[in-house]
Design an enzyme around this catalytic site. Structure first.
Site, PDB file in Angstrom:
ATOM      1  N   ARG A 156      15.750  29.353 -16.772  1.00  0.00           N
ATOM      2  CA  ARG A 156      14.920  30.319 -17.165  1.00  0.00           C
ATOM      3  C   ARG A 156      15.226  30.299 -18.688  1.00  0.00           C
ATOM      4  O   ARG A 156      16.181  30.200 -19.024  1.00  0.00           O
ATOM      5  CB  ARG A 156      15.359  31.793 -16.706  1.00  0.00           C
ATOM      6  CG  ARG A 156      14.899  31.658 -15.024  1.00  0.00           C
ATOM      7  CD  ARG A 156      15.483  33.147 -14.190  1.00  0.00           C
ATOM      8  NE  ARG A 156      15.011  32.991 -13.187  1.00  0.00           N
ATOM      9  CZ  ARG A 156      15.906  32.743 -11.806  1.00  0.00           C
ATOM     10  NH1 ARG A 156      17.210  32.288 -12.343  1.00  0.00           N
ATOM     11  NH2 ARG A 156      15.540  32.948 -10.667  1.00  0.00           N
ATOM     12  N   LYS A 180      19.181  35.697 -12.453  1.00  0.00           N
ATOM     13  CA  LYS A 180      18.798  37.011 -12.072  1.00  0.00           C
ATOM     14  C   LYS A 180      20.013  37.700 -11.217  1.00  0.00           C
ATOM     15  O   LYS A 180      20.513  36.968 -10.429  1.00  0.00           O
ATOM     16  CB  LYS A 180      17.734  37.014 -11.525  1.00  0.00           C
ATOM     17  CG  LYS A 180      16.429  36.652 -12.391  1.00  0.00           C
ATOM     18  CD  LYS A 180      15.019  36.988 -11.608  1.00  0.00           C
ATOM     19  CE  LYS A 180      14.027  36.729 -12.520  1.00  0.00           C
ATOM     20  NZ  LYS A 180      12.553  36.841 -11.857  1.00  0.00           N
ATOM     21  N   HIS A 249       8.631  28.995 -19.728  1.00  0.00           N
ATOM     22  CA  HIS A 249       8.025  29.086 -18.429  1.00  0.00           C
ATOM     23  C   HIS A 249       7.540  27.817 -17.890  1.00  0.00           C
ATOM     24  O   HIS A 249       7.564  27.458 -16.667  1.00  0.00           O
ATOM     25  CB  HIS A 249       7.211  30.378 -18.139  1.00  0.00           C
ATOM     26  CG  HIS A 249       7.306  30.792 -16.537  1.00  0.00           C
ATOM     27  ND1 HIS A 249       8.318  30.643 -15.894  1.00  0.00           N
ATOM     28  CD2 HIS A 249       5.980  30.929 -15.765  1.00  0.00           C
ATOM     29  CE1 HIS A 249       7.771  30.870 -14.543  1.00  0.00           C
ATOM     30  NE2 HIS A 249       6.395  31.005 -14.442  1.00  0.00           N
ATOM     31  N   ARG A 252       9.793  25.062 -17.250  1.00  0.00           N
ATOM     32  CA  ARG A 252      10.464  25.383 -15.897  1.00  0.00           C
ATOM     33  C   ARG A 252       9.665  25.134 -14.732  1.00  0.00           C
ATOM     34  O   ARG A 252      10.204  24.313 -13.797  1.00  0.00           O
ATOM     35  CB  ARG A 252      11.107  26.820 -16.123  1.00  0.00           C
ATOM     36  CG  ARG A 252      11.705  27.195 -14.650  1.00  0.00           C
ATOM     37  CD  ARG A 252      12.345  28.674 -14.872  1.00  0.00           C
ATOM     38  NE  ARG A 252      12.422  29.274 -13.414  1.00  0.00           N
ATOM     39  CZ  ARG A 252      13.396  29.384 -12.781  1.00  0.00           C
ATOM     40  NH1 ARG A 252      14.263  28.450 -13.054  1.00  0.00           N
ATOM     41  NH2 ARG A 252      13.483  29.863 -11.674  1.00  0.00           N
ATOM     42  N   HIS A 275      16.574  30.317  -6.991  1.00  0.00           N
ATOM     43  CA  HIS A 275      15.871  31.470  -6.043  1.00  0.00           C
ATOM     44  C   HIS A 275      16.551  31.975  -5.075  1.00  0.00           C
ATOM     45  O   HIS A 275      17.313  31.099  -4.311  1.00  0.00           O
ATOM     46  CB  HIS A 275      14.752  30.826  -5.795  1.00  0.00           C
ATOM     47  CG  HIS A 275      13.558  30.533  -6.711  1.00  0.00           C
ATOM     48  ND1 HIS A 275      12.523  29.691  -6.632  1.00  0.00           N
ATOM     49  CD2 HIS A 275      13.267  31.243  -7.996  1.00  0.00           C
ATOM     50  CE1 HIS A 275      11.555  29.775  -7.741  1.00  0.00           C
ATOM     51  NE2 HIS A 275      12.253  30.468  -8.480  1.00  0.00           N
ATOM     52  N   TYR A 284       6.516  29.298  -6.251  1.00  0.00           N
ATOM     53  CA  TYR A 284       6.660  28.752  -7.753  1.00  0.00           C
ATOM     54  C   TYR A 284       6.028  27.309  -8.036  1.00  0.00           C
ATOM     55  O   TYR A 284       5.594  26.963  -9.064  1.00  0.00           O
ATOM     56  CB  TYR A 284       7.877  29.126  -7.894  1.00  0.00           C
ATOM     57  CG  TYR A 284       8.373  28.787  -9.491  1.00  0.00           C
ATOM     58  CD1 TYR A 284       8.577  27.835 -10.165  1.00  0.00           C
ATOM     59  CD2 TYR A 284       8.523  30.057 -10.137  1.00  0.00           C
ATOM     60  CE1 TYR A 284       9.019  27.624 -11.410  1.00  0.00           C
ATOM     61  CE2 TYR A 284       8.991  30.085 -11.499  1.00  0.00           C
ATOM     62  CZ  TYR A 284       9.205  28.915 -12.064  1.00  0.00           C
ATOM     63  OH  TYR A 284       9.362  28.645 -13.331  1.00  0.00           O
TER      64      TYR A 284
END
Length: 310
Positions: A156, A180, A249, A252, A275, A284
């Site tokens: 990311r 995250k 993005h 990725r 994830h 994704y």
């Protein structure tokens, strides 16, 4: 519409007429907005008649969900369905205000979320075209190292910007990132990503402040910003004559797609991307149907095998 030629039952029609007057006289809404409310509400009113409902007080959340489901079956866009339900909620709020019903049955019913389109990934040739940066000034070396590492490790943007020198081991092809939710993970990288990160480390001192801990720095010497990475990638996309807009993005997403197409290992790609839920990885990334069909033919014990006669 033929259904509009059939009058509504008075217990459905009269409250609507009162609501339209309320919108005009008390709310002062434009004629265009009033017409939108009328169109949406009368469409639903006729649908309720078809379902055997002739009084607004008989409508509960289950009936509202049926109206929403019908809209979806009729091919309504999520945004249009949200507008329709919003009109219904406003109307029921009016009936509560008038003391005609006690609760708003549309309050807890929402339209499905509008799907955000995934960015189109780059194909392998486009990635190669983008990364053929042969300039040797420190900024160009840094930018290629950034792009090689993002594509090589599927990072990311925030993860890349926050990488410190202590987080990376080029000799082992390992990188520690904080994703995250402050969740830490270790990701592998190899090949061109290792080569160009090492090239960058050899020239980094020409730009970096002496005590800066960040792996990637700006020309001012401090940690590079998110905006600078986005801007430089877009510029390199144009400079390298790549047809589509380049963003972090998109790199990725391309990493995820290419890894899944090559490995067919959803769990591994999930770990690489950081994830928490595998459903996120499934959304994704995408495989073309022909590739899926080939995997199925090769793997399923009852599928027709290659070379088998028709």
């Amino acid at each position: 519409m033929t259904e509009s030629l059939v009058p509504l039952p008075s217990r459905l029609q009269d409250p609507l007429v009162n609501f339209y007057e309320y919108l005009r006289a008390e709310k002062g809404l434009s004629l265009h907005t009033q017409r939108n409310y009328k169109q949406q509400l009368e469409t639903m009113a006729f649908q309720l008649v078809q379902l055997g409902i002739e009084d607004w007080s008989s409508v509960d959340a289950a009936w509202v969900r049926q109206l929403a489901s019908k809209g979806m079956r009729d091919g309504m866009k999520a945004s249009s369905l949200a507008t329709r339900l919003s009109s219904l909620r406003a109307f029921f709020d009016f009936l509560i205000l008038r003391g005609e019903i006690a609760a708003n049955p549309a309050k807890g019913v929402s339209a499905p979320r509008k799907k955000r389109p995934l960015p189109k990934n780059l194909d392998v040739d486009e990635v190669n075209q983008l990364l053929e940066v042969d300039e040797d000034d420190p900024l160009a070396v840094r930018d290629r190292a950034i792009m090689e590492l993002m594509y090589g490790a599927g990072l990311r943007l925030a993860e890349l910007v926050n990488v410190d020198l202590k987080d990376i081991r080029t000799s082992r092809g390992e990188l520690r990132v904080v994703g995250k939710g402050e969740k830490e993970r270790k990701v592998p990288f190899a090949g061109q990503a290792v080569i160009w990160v090492e090239k960058w480390l050899r020239v980094r001192g020409q730009l970096s402040d002496p005590n800066e801990s960040a792996l990637f720095v700006s020309k001012l010497g401090g940690r590079i910003s998110h905006r600078s990475v986005q801007k430089r990638m877009a510029e390199w996309g144009q400079k390298q004559a790549v047809s589509s807009h380049i963003s972090p993005h998109k790199l990725r997403h391309s990493f995820a797609t290419h890894m899944l197409e090559s490995s067919q290992n959803l769990r591994a790609v999930q770990e690489l991307l950081g994830h928490e839920n595998i459903s996120t990885t499934q959304i994704y990334t995408h495989l073309d149907f022909q590739h899926l069909a080939e995997v199925y033919d090769q793997a399923h014990p009852r599928a027709r095998k290659k070379g088998r006669k028709e």
